[in-house]
Design an enzyme around this catalytic site. Structure first.
Site, PDB file in Angstrom:
ATOM      1  N   GLU A 166       2.615  20.477   4.076  1.00 41.33           N
ATOM      2  CA  GLU A 166       2.278  19.355   3.368  1.00 41.33           C
ATOM      3  C   GLU A 166       2.816  19.248   1.844  1.00 41.33           C
ATOM      4  O   GLU A 166       2.180  19.323   0.840  1.00 41.33           O
ATOM      5  CB  GLU A 166       0.965  18.922   3.277  1.00 41.33           C
ATOM      6  CG  GLU A 166       0.308  18.595   4.529  1.00 41.33           C
ATOM      7  CD  GLU A 166      -1.064  17.864   4.620  1.00 41.33           C
ATOM      8  OE1 GLU A 166      -1.641  18.237   3.592  1.00 41.33           O
ATOM      9  OE2 GLU A 166      -1.308  17.299   5.520  1.00 41.33           O
ATOM     10  N   GLU A 362      -1.923  18.780  12.659  1.00 40.16           N
ATOM     11  CA  GLU A 362      -3.149  18.325  12.214  1.00 40.16           C
ATOM     12  C   GLU A 362      -3.861  17.188  12.631  1.00 40.16           C
ATOM     13  O   GLU A 362      -2.846  15.932  12.650  1.00 40.16           O
ATOM     14  CB  GLU A 362      -3.223  18.615  10.823  1.00 40.16           C
ATOM     15  CG  GLU A 362      -3.367  19.960  10.246  1.00 40.16           C
ATOM     16  CD  GLU A 362      -3.400  20.368   8.688  1.00 40.16           C
ATOM     17  OE1 GLU A 362      -4.108  19.373   8.110  1.00 40.16           O
ATOM     18  OE2 GLU A 362      -2.842  21.048   8.055  1.00 40.16           O
TER      19      GLU A 362
HETATM   20  C1  BG6 Z   1      -4.625  18.731   5.150  1.00 40.49           C
HETATM   21  C2  BG6 Z   1      -4.247  20.159   4.859  1.00 40.49           C
HETATM   22  O1  BG6 Z   1      -4.148  18.137   3.890  1.00 40.49           O
HETATM   23  O2  BG6 Z   1      -5.731  18.124   5.071  1.00 40.49           O
HETATM   24  C3  BG6 Z   1      -5.689  21.178   5.338  1.00 40.49           C
HETATM   25  O3  BG6 Z   1      -3.202  20.685   5.371  1.00 40.49           O
HETATM   26  C4  BG6 Z   1      -6.916  20.432   4.873  1.00 40.49           C
HETATM   27  O4  BG6 Z   1      -5.370  22.252   4.593  1.00 40.49           O
HETATM   28  C5  BG6 Z   1      -6.956  18.791   5.676  1.00 40.49           C
HETATM   29  O5  BG6 Z   1      -7.828  20.886   5.025  1.00 40.49           O
HETATM   30  C6  BG6 Z   1      -7.930  18.214   5.328  1.00 40.49           C
HETATM   31  O6  BG6 Z   1      -8.230  18.088   3.820  1.00 40.49           O
HETATM   32  P1  BG6 Z   1      -9.424  18.549   3.242  1.00 40.49           P
HETATM   33  O7  BG6 Z   1      -9.486  18.209   1.693  1.00 40.49           O
HETATM   34  O8  BG6 Z   1     -10.534  17.363   3.831  1.00 40.49           O
HETATM   35  O9  BG6 Z   1      -9.873  19.695   3.733  1.00 40.49           O
END
Ligand code: BG6
Length: 458
Positions: A166, A362
């Site tokens: 990211e 993700e």
């Molecule tokens: C993505 C990241 O941006 O979103 C993760 O790669 C992150 O590391 C995930 O945990 C969710 O975001 P957050 O702030 O809810 O943890």
């Protein structure tokens, strides 16, 4: 079998990152990273990186749970400062390498393909203190040295590499790369986009190294892809949505996959009078170090409309306004539930990049959760996974080459924005922001759901 059109080799996986699960923040020679320091600053409000869910000591048990879940892949990151504690050492930290050798070997023994991120938000603090981190071109050489070390150590075992997680987020939330947010926007973005440029060069160099040594492997970035929809069918709203999506998500993909910086991206920087320091050979570096697959972090869609007050010469973020769709469900943190958006987004990727292999690195649903009678009934997460997998599979039917799906996250972890209050895992960890408790692992309903789905489809 519901998804019998998916390849038998489809990698049903799950995802985490080092600083969010490992803990052991100073153990076995690990140095501090910017992610550590950033989390310490919030220590009075939420969990920090010191212990998190202690995967560093629970990893064997965690891999057993992965096996029980039926995972075919596990996407995780290597902690950069575990390998080069300060970032600038000539020799890697053997204890750090040993930890990942054991983890990777155990995954492979259990039939789980490692999908390894080289850098997930945790640049060694030493490099930031020494020369400003990514702001300096020196960081390119330090990342290349680190990447080469990982390839030498693990290149024969790991087929799937992700370079940088990211990058667009790192530019916008620039304190994640050590650039102070409290300064005039022009200064902040001047530094952040110069850093962004260095990350592109570093990524290209590492892709080239990897594919020269291991031509069979796959390497590319994990991009943050927020499918951006217009608030209306008016051309100005459609243009606003396109411009934001292009600038934030597609520019990153264009550079990684095509080796060219889009003109629209350069035009935006010119609006802030940002000047990027370049060298004549850079064009060739970007072209000759292209990724051969794409990691996609996808959570939700966003809706935007054109800001009627804005002028064309203003920066993109000032020309758009975000809208909440009241018909869509949201997490408590405002991330919407829009599964068709995933299929639509994936179709856009294949329109642009044809049959390039895509790994969903993700995709997930967050909740505040509590263990009651040793159970967590995460109904919304089950529905989120069910509906998003359905749309992902439809995209594959449409011809999109998705080869792996890795929900965020395998296990509860330290959320970047919201600590331990915001849980993503299919495995619950008995701890809260400020209490370590038993650290015991519990399977949530989503674990059972995903286990059955994997069993029926592989
Ligand atoms: C993505 C990241 O941006 O979103 C993760 O790669 C992150 O590391 C995930 O945990 C969710 O975001 P957050 O702030 O809810 O943890």
């Amino acid at each position: 079998m519901k998804y019998n059109h998916l390849s038998k080799k489809f990698l049903w996986g799950a995802s985490t990152s080092a600083f969010q699960v490992e803990g052991a923040y100073r153990e076995d020679g690990k140095g501090l990273s910017i992610a550590d320091v950033r989390s310490f600053k919030k220590s009075d409000k939420q969990l920090d990186t010191k212990v998190t869910v202690d995967h560093y000591h629970h990893w064997r048990e965690d891999v057993q749970l992965m096996k029980e879940l039926g995972l075919k892949s596990y996407r995780f990151s290597i902690s950069w400062p575990r390998i080069f504690p300060n970032g600038d050492e000539m020799e890697p930290n053997q204890a750090g390498l040993k930890f990942y050798h054991q983890l990777i070997d155990t995954l492979l023994e259990n039939g789980i393909e490692p999908i390894v991120t080289m850098y997930h938000f945790d640049q060694p603090l030493g490099l930031i203190e020494k020369y400003g981190g990514w702001i300096s071109r020196k960081s390119v050489a330090d990342f290349v040295k680190y990447g080469q070390c990982l390839l030498e150590e693990f290149g024969k075992k790991v087929k799937y590499w992700l370079t940088i997680n990211e990058q667009a987020v790192l530019v916008v939330a620039s304190d994640m790369i050590g650039i102070d947010l409290d300064q005039p926007i022009k200064n902040r973005y001047q530094a952040a986009f110069q850093a962004n440029y260095h990350m592109w060069l570093a990524q290209a160099e590492v892709c080239k190294l990897c594919l020269n040594q291991f031509p069979e492997s796959k390497i590319g970035p994990a991009v943050s892809y927020i499918t951006t929809l217009p608030a209306s069918k008016k051309s100005y709203d459609m243009m606003a949505a396109k411009e934001l999506e292009d600038f934030y998500s597609f520019a990153q993909m264009e550079v990684a996959l095509r080796g060219e910086i889009p003109v629209y991206f350069q035009n935006e920087l010119a609006k802030l009078d940002i000047k990027i320091d370049t060298k004549p050979d850079d064009t060739e570096i970007l072209l000759s170090g292209r990724a051969n697959y794409l990691g996609v972090n996808w959570y939700c869609t966003t809706i935007v409309e054109a800001n009627p007050e804005a002028k064309e010469d203003q920066f993109i973020f000032q020309r758009i306004m975000r809208i909440q769709d009241k018909e869509l469900r949201h997490t408590d943190w405002g991330w919407n539930f829009d599964p068709i958006g995933l299929r639509y987004g994936l179709r856009q990727l294949s329109d642009r990049y044809g049959s390039i292999p895509i790994v969903i690195t993700e995709c997930g649903w967050s909740e505040e959760e509590e263990l009651i009678d040793n159970q967590v009934h995460d109904k919304d997460r089950v529905e989120y996974l069910d509906r998003h997998i359905e749309q992902m599979a439809l995209a594959v039917k449409d011809g999109v080459n998705v080869i792996s799906f890795n929900p965020w996250s395998f296990i509860d972890l330290l959320s970047v924005g919201d600590g331990m209050e915001k849980r993503y895992g299919m495995v619950y960890v008995d701890r809260t922001n400020f209490e370590e408790k038993t650290m015991r692992r519990y399977k949530k309903d989503s674990f059972d759901f995903y286990q059955k789905l994997i069993k029926a489809n592989s």
